[in-house]
Each structure stands twice: as C-alpha cells, then as structure tokens.
Design an enzyme around this catalytic site. Structure first.
Site, short mmCIF file in Angstrom:
data_model
loop_
_atom_site.label_atom_id
_atom_site.label_comp_id
_atom_site.label_asym_id
_atom_site.label_seq_id
_atom_site.Cartn_x
_atom_site.Cartn_y
_atom_site.Cartn_z
N SER A 1 -0.12 3.11 9.72
CA SER A 1 1.30 4.23 9.25
C SER A 1 0.34 5.46 8.35
CB SER A 1 1.27 3.04 8.23
OG SER A 1 2.97 3.69 7.44
N ASP B 1 5.19 10.73 7.51
CA ASP B 1 4.11 9.98 7.43
C ASP B 1 3.21 9.36 9.08
OD1 ASP B 1 4.93 7.59 7.74
OD2 ASP B 1 3.84 6.00 6.75
#
Length: 616
Positions: free
Chosen positions: A169, A326
């Site tokens: 992530s 992101d």
C-alpha cells in the site's frame, strides 16, 4: 551459528533461539541468489544477532495480512516466505472448501520491487500462483498490476474461495505485503488468520512446483480476469453516478496523482465512466516507480508536503481540485484551492463528513417512496470521526462502529447486506473510503470519481467542498479531530506505556483525569474492559494482539491511543464532538489542542520514553 551446505544457505539447529521466538523450520535452500547472498554475507561478517533476528521469528498476520521489508529471512517478505504462506493458505482452504478446485483463487499485485533482494510484487504473485497451480487449483492471475480493490471485487464476481494481493500500500519503498481476502470479498479476520499461521507452520518445506514461477505462463488452469473485472467494475461504478449530465458539461478541472503506483489508468477510466474529461495526471508520478523517486514517503495522508507536485501542476492548469490515490489505489487524499489561493488538504475525517452527507442526500433524492430510512446503514472504525453518528441521529438511519481496520468493516457490511440492509458508505480516518457496496474494502478509484462528481454538483450551486463542509458541521455539530503518531522501535517501551495506563494510581485502575480534564469513560479493547457498559465489558471484540485504549472526557472529547498493526507507531486520535449550537470553531480547536497536549504529556511522556515525534 548458521551452516552452509549443499551450496545453499541453510537455517541450522545451531542457532540459539532467543526467548519469545519460535523456530521456523528445517534447513532450506534458497534458489533466489540475491537473498541467499544476504544471509551468506551476514554469516561471513559474523553478524549473528541480525542472523538470529532474521531467521528465528516468522511473519504473523497483522491488520492487513503480512507486511514487512523485502529481504532475506523468515520475518521478511521474500520468495520463500511467500511460498510458505501460500502453502499454508492452500492447506487451510482445502480443509474449508470441498469445491476449492472448482472455484479457484484470485492473485493480484502492485508495482513494488527491490533490486537488492530480486523481489518484485509481480514475481511474488507468480510464486503465489505457482503453489496453487502445482496443486491443480484454478488461478485467476491478473496479467498486469491492478488496484488492491480489484482483488476483493474479483473474489466476489468470480465466486472464488479467496484471493491475495501482493502490496504494501502506502508503506515505504523497502516494504511489501501479502493481503488475504476471504470468499465474502472482505479481508480475513480471526480465526482464519490464526488457523492459516498454524497451517503455514505445518508445511514450511517448499513443495514440488512451488518455485516454478513460469507456471502462470504455461498452466491451462491459469486465467487472466483483467478485462472482465475491469469492465464489470466500471459498469458497477455507474450505480453511484447521479449527475452524469453535469459531469459532461462541467468546466471544473481535476489533477490526479497516482504516487508512482497503479492508479493512473484506472482513475482515468473511472472519470470517463462518469462522463468527465480525464483528470490531468502529474507526469512525474503517473507511471510506476518502485523507488517512489519524487516523494519522501509514498503516503498521501502526509498532506501538503507530499502533494507538492500535484498542487503546483493544478495552479498552472487552473484546476481547483486535486485527487491523490496511494500506490495501490485503495486510499484517497483530496485538496482544494481556496479563494485566497491557499490549498486546503482535507483530513480523512473531513472527507468522510462530505461523503456521508453526499451518499445520504443522493439516497434520499433517488430512493423509492416505500424505502425505509431505518434500513440504511453507515459504518466507521472506532478511531474515526463520530460525524456519521451525528448525521445518523438527525436523519434516522443507523450508524455502527467497528474495530480499526477495514477487515472489520468489510465483514460487518457483508453481514448487513446478507440480512437485507442497505449500506451507503463506510470509512476509516486514514483516508480509506467505501462508497456503495460493490467492493467490500476501501477503494480510492471509486472515491476519487465520487468526490469529483460532488465538487461538480456543488459548483453548480456556487459552493466549494470546503464551504459545504462548514455547512455540514453547522447542521450536525462541529467534529474537530487531530490524529498523529510517535515512532517507537522498542516493543517493551510500548507495552510499559499501556500497562501504566491500566495501573495508573493503583493496580488495575485507569486514570480518572488527564491534567485538568476529567475522564467520563475508559474502554480498553486489549483487555475487553469498558466502564460505560453496565457489565464493564466492551461491546467491540477484544483484540489482545494490539494495544488500544479510548478515553471519553466530560467536555465531549474522545481520544484513543493505539499501536499500529503494520508500523512501529503509537498513534493518537482525538476528536471534539460538539452539538450544533456550539459553533465557535476557534474555542473548540483551542480546547482540543490543550487536551492533546495534556494527553501526550501525562500518558505518553515522549521524552521519558524516548518516543520520536512524527516528522513531515
């Protein structure tokens, strides 16, 4: 202390296992030359402590599956630990599903990679697939990188038993991870995580075929779900598009940055689906780059400091709104240029207020005459803003809290849907949003295009996002929050801080005040204590593996201290929840600031405990 034999570096019984660590298996050869060399180098240079640290403990499932640095060792992400984890998952799924080999398994990956350990998300995904293909399990293996939400979406669409996404992530570039989704399309929760770990420990020796990453190119059991899933996902997006005609006509311009990750192509497609012109991409950050070369850390939650390039481009292009996904596109940051030329970067809690208002007002406008507002739900994690609770109380729908982590939200939403309820929105304060229920996880792609439609609609009413936010707070009560963290690399120190809070003035007694601020209630999720409940037991499940204590103060503030499931952090979350008639924002902000100061000084004691302040 370690033995080298058969040309490969092995974990030998000669290593003394430190207290609290578990032995992790027999001697194993490592065909990955780079990770093998890392262990050999430590061995040759006499780095015995580091060898022990790397070889005498195993990765465990945290908030988001496995997450760690890439490199050699059983507590790192590498070819071997990914193979071992997948073997354990295979063993567990075989036990849980008699139709495992009919339904299959989904594998996706992001764009991370590291030359020094020859680890990339794609390679680790291929090894994940290889373990399963070698056991005759059909694998839906994406032919290119995808946003994390595509994996849980595919698990549900394809009726697979489970799925894995290889991603870390928004973590630093050294990290990678292994995120596991169950058949319900939500991240795994207990007891699955603990059972999988047991299965991993039962079969640490790689099986025949487990190292064969080329199986994804040769096996007839491998299918590429990319086109089908992408097409279905974009079609499902239309369910939460309410003003296509406005989107087609708007003069508003948007800038999008994908933070060197997977988001660019998919956000462009989502905007097209909603009728928008494509958002203007930040050229330096549009394409995948495992080094994340233009940002200190690839986390859009850090705010203006990491959004620099997108804000400058937006000024040049006269685009008023910036959306940032992101690196794995499951989270969303938003910034809006104000009339004075300054940029407002919205917090996750502020965005949730906007999303909550939007999703409910669109539902209200579009629902059938016999629709019952009491059948409608919104959810948030317990460390997130209580703004949805305030909206729900006034509007008549239901609001529920879960433990931190989207795995809890996803599972609960699935239960609600299965019992005929309608869920409009869910969020966690760390810029994770779920608009609608096509994906039972946070999703930055859908959130980006929903915020664009919201901004477009508001502009047609001569309002900005920031102005609407003030209106929401004036209607439902100001909810002013501050979230930050301290770094602490010493687990015993963290334990000591929390144990002191549980034995504050006397054994087994929590603090009754924090400086001048009186405490009304204490809830300790680690032990299951809640002073606000008649039986003193927490309604939320106990989570012994992490530290988390919430204090409710007499002045309306709620503050939580907790450890991170994926990073060496102690986080604090504090929110002033005011009633609509308490409308002096400056007074509320000052009260919150002073309370946070007292919280840090009295409960965390950073100087005494050697905590490192968050630096942006």
């Amino acid at each position: 202390e370690a033995a080298q034999r058969g040309g490969g570096v092995s974990f030998s019984g000669d290593i003394q296992t430190p207290p609290g660590h578990v032995p992790v298996g027999p001697a194993l050869d490592d065909p990955n030359q780079k990770t093998k060399e890392q262990i050999e180098s430590l061995l040759q240079n006499g780095k015995h402590k580091e060898l022990r640290d790397r070889l005498c403990c195993r990765l465990t499932f945290g908030t988001a599956g496995l997450r760690s640095a890439m490199g050699a060792g059983f507590c790192y992400i590498n070819d071997l630990t990914v193979i071992q984890s997948t073997q354990g998952i295979y063993k567990y799924l075989e036990r849980c599903f008699s139709d495992f080999k009919q339904r299959g398994f989904v594998v996706g990956y992001d764009t991370r990679g590291q030359v020094t350990s020859n680890c990339s998300s794609k390679k680790l995904a291929k090894l994940t697939a290889a373990v399963l293909l070698a056991k005759d399990v059909p694998v839906y293996f994406f032919s290119t990188y995808v946003p994390t939400p595509f994996v849980p979406y595919a698990v549900q669409q394809l009726k697979a038993v489970a799925g894995v996404m290889i991603t870390a992530s928004h973590n630093r570039k050294e990290d990678n991870g292994y995120k596991v989704y169950w058949e319900n399309g939500a991240q795994i929760t207990s007891p699955h995580d603990k059972e999988i770990i047991k299965c991993i420990e039962e079969c640490v020796e790689p099986w025949n075929g487990s190292w064969n990453e080329n199986l994804v190119d040769t096996s007839p059991l491998r299918q590429d779900p990319l086109k089908k899933i992408c097409d279905c996902y974009m079609e499902d997006l239309k369910k939460i598009c309410y003003h296509r005609e406005l989107n087609v006509q708007t003069n508003l311009k948007f800038v999008h940055t994908s933070f060197h990750g997977v988001g660019h192509d998919y956000v462009q497609l989502a905007f097209k689906t909603f009728g928008f012109q494509p958002p203007i991409p930040v050229p330096e950050q549009k394409d995948p780059d495992p080094d994340f070369s233009t940002v200190k850390c690839p986390n859009p939650e850090e705010g203006e400091s990491v959004l620099e390039l997108s804000l400058r481009l937006a000024e040049k292009e006269k685009a008023r709104v910036v959306v940032a996904t992101d690196p794995d596109a499951d989270r969303l940051a938003v910034a809006e240029q104000q009339e004075n030329g300054c940029w407002k970067v919205f917090t996750g809690n502020e965005l949730a207020a906007l999303f909550g208002w939007w999703m409910f007002s669109r539902w209200k406008e579009n629902c059938s005459e016999d629709a019952d507002v009491k059948n409608v739900y919104m959810l948030a994690t317990t460390v997130s803003s209580k703004i949805l609770r305030a909206i729900a109380l006034k509007e008549g729908f239901h609001f529920e809290e879960t433990l931190p982590g989207f795995k809890w939200i996803g599972s609960r939403v699935k239960n609600l849907l299965d019992s005929g309820k309608e869920v409009l929105f869910a969020f966690e304060e760390s810029i994770g949003f779920m608009c609608g229920t096509s994906v039972l996880d946070k999703d930055g792609v859908s959130a980006a295009v929903v915020i664009a439609e919201m901004a477009t609609y508001l502009e047609s009413k001569n309002l900005t996002l920031a102005q609407k936010l003030v209106e929401i707070y004036e209607t439902y009560g100001y909810h002013i929050s501050k979230t930050s963290y301290f770094l602490c690399y010493d687990p015993p120190t963290i334990k000591r801080i929390f144990e002191k809070l549980r034995n504050f003035d006397a054994p087994e007694s929590y603090p009754k005040c924090c400086g001048i601020y009186n405490i009304l209630h204490v809830r300790d999720i680690t032990t299951g204590y809640d002073s606000s409940q008649p039986n003193k037991k927490s309604v939320l499940p106990v989570s012994k593996s992490s530290q988390m204590i919430t204090f409710t103060f007499q002045n309306g503030c709620v503050a939580t201290l907790r450890t991170s499931g994926t990073e060496p952090k102690i986080k604090y979350y504090a929110e002033m929840c005011a009633l609509p008639e308490q409308s002096d924002r400056n007074v509320l902000e000052e009260e919150l600031r002073k309370l946070i100061e007292a919280l840090i000084e009295n409960f965390l004691e950073p100087d005494k405990n050697g905590l490192v302040w968050r630096s942006v």
